[in-house]
Write a protein that holds these residues in place. Sequence first.
Motif, PDB file in Angstrom:
ATOM      1  N   ALA A 115     -50.496  71.918  -4.496  1.00 57.18           N
ATOM      2  CA  ALA A 115     -50.006  73.212  -4.032  1.00 57.18           C
ATOM      3  C   ALA A 115     -50.476  74.288  -5.008  1.00 57.18           C
ATOM      4  N   VAL A 116     -50.445  75.538  -4.554  1.00 54.69           N
ATOM      5  CA  VAL A 116     -50.917  76.676  -5.342  1.00 54.69           C
ATOM      6  C   VAL A 116     -49.731  77.595  -5.642  1.00 54.69           C
ATOM      7  N   CYS A 117     -49.560  77.955  -6.898  1.00 52.81           N
ATOM      8  CA  CYS A 117     -48.440  78.795  -7.326  1.00 52.81           C
ATOM      9  C   CYS A 117     -48.833  80.270  -7.319  1.00 52.81           C
ATOM     10  N   ALA A 118     -47.855  81.128  -6.990  1.00 56.52           N
ATOM     11  CA  ALA A 118     -48.049  82.569  -7.040  1.00 56.52           C
ATOM     12  C   ALA A 118     -46.736  83.200  -7.486  1.00 56.52           C
ATOM     13  N   TYR A 119     -46.811  84.345  -8.175  1.00 57.15           N
ATOM     14  CA  TYR A 119     -45.592  84.961  -8.689  1.00 57.15           C
ATOM     15  C   TYR A 119     -45.824  86.436  -8.997  1.00 57.15           C
ATOM     16  N   TRP A 120     -44.752  87.192  -8.981  1.00 61.42           N
ATOM     17  CA  TRP A 120     -44.714  88.531  -9.570  1.00 61.42           C
ATOM     18  C   TRP A 120     -43.295  88.809 -10.053  1.00 61.42           C
ATOM     19  N   VAL A 121     -43.173  89.787 -10.938  1.00 57.18           N
ATOM     20  CA  VAL A 121     -41.879  90.157 -11.510  1.00 57.18           C
ATOM     21  C   VAL A 121     -41.725  91.668 -11.416  1.00 57.18           C
ATOM     22  N   LEU A 122     -40.528  92.122 -11.076  1.00 57.07           N
ATOM     23  CA  LEU A 122     -40.262  93.555 -11.004  1.00 57.07           C
ATOM     24  C   LEU A 122     -40.420  94.195 -12.383  1.00 57.07           C
ATOM     25  N   GLN A 123     -40.794  95.459 -12.375  1.00 58.85           N
ATOM     26  CA  GLN A 123     -41.085  96.153 -13.633  1.00 58.85           C
ATOM     27  C   GLN A 123     -39.927  96.075 -14.617  1.00 58.85           C
ATOM     28  N   ALA A 124     -38.703  96.256 -14.137  1.00 61.10           N
ATOM     29  CA  ALA A 124     -37.542  96.279 -15.031  1.00 61.10           C
ATOM     30  C   ALA A 124     -37.282  94.942 -15.696  1.00 61.10           C
ATOM     31  N   ALA A 125     -37.824  93.856 -15.165  1.00 60.39           N
ATOM     32  CA  ALA A 125     -37.559  92.517 -15.697  1.00 60.39           C
ATOM     33  C   ALA A 125     -38.727  91.951 -16.492  1.00 60.39           C
ATOM     34  N   THR A 136     -41.954  77.391 -14.713  1.00 61.43           N
ATOM     35  CA  THR A 136     -41.617  76.102 -15.307  1.00 61.43           C
ATOM     36  C   THR A 136     -40.626  75.341 -14.432  1.00 61.43           C
ATOM     37  N   ALA A 137     -39.641  76.057 -13.891  1.00 58.77           N
ATOM     38  CA  ALA A 137     -38.636  75.404 -13.036  1.00 58.77           C
ATOM     39  C   ALA A 137     -39.256  74.882 -11.744  1.00 58.77           C
ATOM     40  N   VAL A 138     -40.092  75.689 -11.108  1.00 59.51           N
ATOM     41  CA  VAL A 138     -40.755  75.248  -9.880  1.00 59.51           C
ATOM     42  C   VAL A 138     -41.656  74.053 -10.163  1.00 59.51           C
ATOM     43  N   SER A 139     -42.363  74.098 -11.282  1.00 67.73           N
ATOM     44  CA  SER A 139     -43.267  72.996 -11.631  1.00 67.73           C
ATOM     45  C   SER A 139     -42.502  71.704 -11.873  1.00 67.73           C
ATOM     46  N   ALA A 140     -41.368  71.803 -12.577  1.00 68.48           N
ATOM     47  CA  ALA A 140     -40.570  70.604 -12.849  1.00 68.48           C
ATOM     48  C   ALA A 140     -40.079  69.982 -11.549  1.00 68.48           C
ATOM     49  N   TRP A 141     -39.656  70.831 -10.605  1.00 65.01           N
ATOM     50  CA  TRP A 141     -39.211  70.304  -9.309  1.00 65.01           C
ATOM     51  C   TRP A 141     -40.385  69.709  -8.534  1.00 65.01           C
ATOM     52  N   ALA A 142     -41.497  70.444  -8.450  1.00 64.76           N
ATOM     53  CA  ALA A 142     -42.618  70.015  -7.614  1.00 64.76           C
ATOM     54  C   ALA A 142     -43.263  68.743  -8.143  1.00 64.76           C
ATOM     55  N   LEU A 143     -43.493  68.679  -9.457  1.00 64.41           N
ATOM     56  CA  LEU A 143     -44.153  67.519 -10.051  1.00 64.41           C
ATOM     57  C   LEU A 143     -43.178  66.377 -10.327  1.00 64.41           C
ATOM     58  N   GLY A 144     -41.880  66.670 -10.193  1.00 69.56           N
ATOM     59  CA  GLY A 144     -40.867  65.645 -10.386  1.00 69.56           C
ATOM     60  C   GLY A 144     -40.375  65.092  -9.074  1.00 69.56           C
ATOM     61  N   GLY A 145     -39.158  65.493  -8.698  1.00 69.09           N
ATOM     62  CA  GLY A 145     -38.534  64.920  -7.514  1.00 69.09           C
ATOM     63  C   GLY A 145     -39.272  65.171  -6.217  1.00 69.09           C
ATOM     64  N   ALA A 146     -39.946  66.316  -6.107  1.00 66.60           N
ATOM     65  CA  ALA A 146     -40.650  66.606  -4.852  1.00 66.60           C
ATOM     66  C   ALA A 146     -41.850  65.703  -4.650  1.00 66.60           C
ATOM     67  N   GLY A 147     -42.487  65.271  -5.738  1.00 65.96           N
ATOM     68  CA  GLY A 147     -43.546  64.278  -5.629  1.00 65.96           C
ATOM     69  C   GLY A 147     -44.970  64.787  -5.642  1.00 65.96           C
ATOM     70  N   PHE A 148     -45.191  66.074  -5.918  1.00 63.97           N
ATOM     71  CA  PHE A 148     -46.573  66.578  -5.998  1.00 63.97           C
ATOM     72  C   PHE A 148     -47.273  66.001  -7.223  1.00 63.97           C
ATOM     73  N   HIS A 149     -48.605  65.962  -7.136  1.00 61.89           N
ATOM     74  CA  HIS A 149     -49.406  65.469  -8.265  1.00 61.89           C
ATOM     75  C   HIS A 149     -50.028  66.601  -9.064  1.00 61.89           C
ATOM     76  N   ARG A 150     -50.422  67.690  -8.394  1.00 62.21           N
ATOM     77  CA  ARG A 150     -51.168  68.764  -9.060  1.00 62.21           C
ATOM     78  C   ARG A 150     -50.727  70.115  -8.522  1.00 62.21           C
ATOM     79  N   LEU A 151     -50.539  71.062  -9.431  1.00 62.32           N
ATOM     80  CA  LEU A 151     -50.272  72.454  -9.079  1.00 62.32           C
ATOM     81  C   LEU A 151     -51.376  73.325  -9.662  1.00 62.32           C
ATOM     82  N   GLU A 152     -51.814  74.299  -8.890  1.00 60.29           N
ATOM     83  CA  GLU A 152     -52.853  75.211  -9.335  1.00 60.29           C
ATOM     84  C   GLU A 152     -52.333  76.643  -9.285  1.00 60.29           C
ATOM     85  N   LEU A 153     -52.958  77.514 -10.056  1.00 57.35           N
ATOM     86  CA  LEU A 153     -52.750  78.955  -9.905  1.00 57.35           C
ATOM     87  C   LEU A 153     -54.015  79.644 -10.391  1.00 57.35           C
TER      88      LEU A 153
END
Length: 203
Positions: A115-125, A136-153
Amino acid sequence: MTANLSTPPAIPAGTLPAGTLAAAPQPRLPAPGGLLLRPWAAADATVFLAAYRDPEIGHWHTRQPASADQVREWFDRYGADWAREKGAHWAVTGGGGEVLGRIALRGIDLDDGVAVCAYWVLQAARGAGVASRALTAVSAWALGGAGFHRLELDHSTRNRASCRVAAKAGFLLEGVKRSAAVHSDGRHDMHLHARVRDDGPPA
C-alpha cells in the motif's frame, strides 16, 4: 508422488486474501501523544476544505476539493474504498477530538501486500511530530495485524519536511523517481521511501 490438485497453494507471507480488510469496519488507531486516527465524518468537511486552502498543502496537492459538498462526496468514496479494499483514509485528531491532519493508505494491492501512504498536517499542528506519529501508528497496524508486507510513500525531492516525517517513521529512502509528479509549480522529481515488515519498528 502425484500432487494433490485439490489442495490450494499456501498463501505467501505478506499476501492478504480478498475480504481480509472489508470483513470488519475500518479501525480507529491510537497514536503516541494522545492522537487518534479515525474515519472521516461528514462534520469534518469544513476543516478538510480549509486545509486545501492552505498554500503549503495546496502546493503539494494539485487535486483539491471545490466545496464542502464535494468533500462529503470524497468522504463517501473513502468509505467505498475501504469496502472495496482499495484504500483506507483517516482523520488525525488530537486529545480534544479536533482534526489535526490526514493520513491514508492508497493503491492497496492485496495480492502483493503493498500500500502507499499519504499525509498532511494542518498549519497550526505542524512541528509537533503529528505526521510522524500518525504514520508510525498506521505502519504498525498495516505491517502488523493487518498483514501487509510493504508500505511505500513518495514526496517531492524539494519537500524536506515530508522527508523528515518518512525517516522518523522508519521509511528508508530507496531512490528518486524522475519527473514523476506534478505540483503547483510544475513537475518534480520524487523521493521513494518504503518500509517492509522485516524492518522492525523505527529507531
